[in-house]
Motif scaffolding. Sequence first.
Motif, PDB file in Angstrom:
ATOM      1  N   ARG A   1       0.840  -1.202   0.000  1.00 12.95           N
ATOM      2  CA  ARG A   1       0.000   0.000   0.000  1.00 12.95           C
ATOM      3  C   ARG A   1       0.869   1.243   0.000  1.00 12.95           C
ATOM      4  N   GLU A   2       0.308   2.319  -0.539  1.00 13.16           N
ATOM      5  CA  GLU A   2       1.022   3.586  -0.518  1.00 13.16           C
ATOM      6  C   GLU A   2       0.702   4.339   0.772  1.00 13.16           C
ATOM      7  N   ILE A   3       1.565   5.272   1.114  1.00  7.36           N
ATOM      8  CA  ILE A   3       1.371   6.121   2.287  1.00  7.36           C
ATOM      9  C   ILE A   3       0.738   7.419   1.794  1.00  7.36           C
ATOM     10  N   VAL A   4      -0.351   7.828   2.410  1.00  5.38           N
ATOM     11  CA  VAL A   4      -1.030   9.072   2.045  1.00  5.38           C
ATOM     12  C   VAL A   4      -1.077   9.958   3.276  1.00  5.38           C
ATOM     13  N   LEU A   5      -0.645  11.217   3.120  1.00  2.00           N
ATOM     14  CA  LEU A   5      -0.706  12.147   4.232  1.00  2.00           C
ATOM     15  C   LEU A   5      -1.059  13.538   3.748  1.00  2.00           C
ATOM     16  N   GLU A   6      -1.645  14.309   4.625  1.00  3.24           N
ATOM     17  CA  GLU A   6      -1.940  15.718   4.381  1.00  3.24           C
ATOM     18  C   GLU A   6      -0.855  16.526   5.092  1.00  3.24           C
ATOM     19  N   SER A   7      -0.112  17.289   4.328  1.00  3.99           N
ATOM     20  CA  SER A   7       0.993  18.047   4.885  1.00  3.99           C
ATOM     21  C   SER A   7       0.702  19.535   4.800  1.00  3.99           C
ATOM     22  N   GLY A   8       1.167  20.268   5.781  1.00  2.00           N
ATOM     23  CA  GLY A   8       1.047  21.717   5.775  1.00  2.00           C
ATOM     24  C   GLY A   8       2.138  22.381   4.963  1.00  2.00           C
ATOM     25  N   GLN A   9       3.102  21.594   4.479  1.00  2.00           N
ATOM     26  CA  GLN A   9       4.195  22.128   3.676  1.00  2.00           C
ATOM     27  C   GLN A   9       3.706  22.440   2.265  1.00  2.00           C
ATOM     28  N   THR A  10       4.394  23.337   1.582  1.00  2.00           N
ATOM     29  CA  THR A  10       4.047  23.654   0.202  1.00  2.00           C
ATOM     30  C   THR A  10       4.593  22.578  -0.722  1.00  2.00           C
ATOM     31  N   ALA A  11       4.118  22.569  -1.966  1.00  2.00           N
ATOM     32  CA  ALA A  11       4.590  21.594  -2.957  1.00  2.00           C
ATOM     33  C   ALA A  11       6.088  21.755  -3.192  1.00  2.00           C
ATOM     34  N   GLU A  12       6.575  22.980  -3.197  1.00  2.00           N
ATOM     35  CA  GLU A  12       7.993  23.235  -3.420  1.00  2.00           C
ATOM     36  C   GLU A  12       8.842  22.684  -2.274  1.00  2.00           C
ATOM     37  N   GLU A  13       8.367  22.842  -1.045  1.00  2.00           N
ATOM     38  CA  GLU A  13       9.096  22.314   0.114  1.00  2.00           C
ATOM     39  C   GLU A  13       9.148  20.788   0.081  1.00  2.00           C
ATOM     40  N   VAL A  14       8.030  20.149  -0.239  1.00  2.00           N
ATOM     41  CA  VAL A  14       8.001  18.689  -0.315  1.00  2.00           C
ATOM     42  C   VAL A  14       8.925  18.204  -1.429  1.00  2.00           C
ATOM     43  N   GLU A  15       8.875  18.874  -2.576  1.00  2.00           N
ATOM     44  CA  GLU A  15       9.733  18.487  -3.695  1.00  2.00           C
ATOM     45  C   GLU A  15      11.211  18.626  -3.345  1.00  2.00           C
ATOM     46  N   ARG A  16      11.564  19.686  -2.636  1.00  2.00           N
ATOM     47  CA  ARG A  16      12.957  19.898  -2.236  1.00  2.00           C
ATOM     48  C   ARG A  16      13.432  18.796  -1.292  1.00  2.00           C
ATOM     49  N   VAL A  17      12.594  18.426  -0.321  1.00  2.00           N
ATOM     50  CA  VAL A  17      12.958  17.390   0.647  1.00  2.00           C
ATOM     51  C   VAL A  17      13.114  16.036  -0.061  1.00  2.00           C
ATOM     52  N   VAL A  18      12.210  15.736  -0.998  1.00  2.00           N
ATOM     53  CA  VAL A  18      12.294  14.477  -1.744  1.00  2.00           C
ATOM     54  C   VAL A  18      13.560  14.461  -2.603  1.00  2.00           C
ATOM     55  N   ALA A  19      13.862  15.567  -3.280  1.00  2.00           N
ATOM     56  CA  ALA A  19      15.055  15.648  -4.124  1.00  2.00           C
ATOM     57  C   ALA A  19      16.327  15.470  -3.302  1.00  2.00           C
ATOM     58  N   GLU A  20      16.376  16.053  -2.114  1.00  2.00           N
ATOM     59  CA  GLU A  20      17.546  15.893  -1.244  1.00  2.00           C
ATOM     60  C   GLU A  20      17.714  14.440  -0.808  1.00  2.00           C
ATOM     61  N   ALA A  21      16.605  13.777  -0.505  1.00  2.00           N
ATOM     62  CA  ALA A  21      16.677  12.371  -0.092  1.00  2.00           C
ATOM     63  C   ALA A  21      17.153  11.503  -1.243  1.00  2.00           C
ATOM     64  N   LEU A  22      16.651  11.756  -2.440  1.00  2.00           N
ATOM     65  CA  LEU A  22      17.043  10.951  -3.598  1.00  2.00           C
ATOM     66  C   LEU A  22      18.470  11.241  -4.055  1.00  2.00           C
ATOM     67  N   ALA A  23      18.955  12.453  -3.795  1.00  2.00           N
ATOM     68  CA  ALA A  23      20.320  12.816  -4.175  1.00  2.00           C
ATOM     69  C   ALA A  23      21.357  12.262  -3.197  1.00  2.00           C
ATOM     70  N   GLY A  24      20.904  11.700  -2.096  1.00  2.00           N
ATOM     71  CA  GLY A  24      21.826  11.125  -1.126  1.00  2.00           C
ATOM     72  C   GLY A  24      22.249  12.081  -0.035  1.00  2.00           C
ATOM     73  N   LYS A  25      21.690  13.286   0.001  1.00  2.00           N
ATOM     74  CA  LYS A  25      22.038  14.241   1.056  1.00  2.00           C
ATOM     75  C   LYS A  25      21.480  13.804   2.400  1.00  2.00           C
ATOM     76  N   SER A  26      20.422  13.003   2.353  1.00  2.00           N
ATOM     77  CA  SER A  26      19.794  12.485   3.558  1.00  2.00           C
ATOM     78  C   SER A  26      19.412  11.039   3.303  1.00  2.00           C
ATOM     79  N   GLN A  27      19.561  10.172   4.294  1.00  2.00           N
ATOM     80  CA  GLN A  27      19.202   8.771   4.121  1.00  2.00           C
ATOM     81  C   GLN A  27      17.721   8.532   4.366  1.00  2.00           C
ATOM     82  N   LEU A  28      17.034   9.524   4.927  1.00  2.00           N
ATOM     83  CA  LEU A  28      15.610   9.400   5.220  1.00  2.00           C
ATOM     84  C   LEU A  28      14.832  10.533   4.567  1.00  2.00           C
TER      85      LEU A  28
END
Length: 75
Positions: free
Chosen positions: A12-39
């Motif tokens: 199953r997928e994880i679904v959540l409602e976040s108070g963050q903006t789309a740009e903030e979520v995209e930045r956090v995901v990009a950092e995780a995928l780039a290896g800057k963060s393991q989580l």
Amino acid sequence: MEVKIGVQHAPREIVLESGQTAEEVERVVAEALAGKSQLLSLVDEHGRKLLVPADRLAYVEIGEPAPRKVGFGAL
């Protein structure tokens, strides 16, 4: 902001409602995928923190929540 996260080897997928903006979520995901963060770390609108190992991410879908329909109005 509604965020759907697909995790490898999870049925199953994880679904959540976040108070963050789309740009903030995209930045956090990009950092995780780039290896800057393991989580991938996101906070939902109730203040709960969600942690997903970056190497297990299958996909992340970012979008506005659909408004809830009430009543028996015409479709």
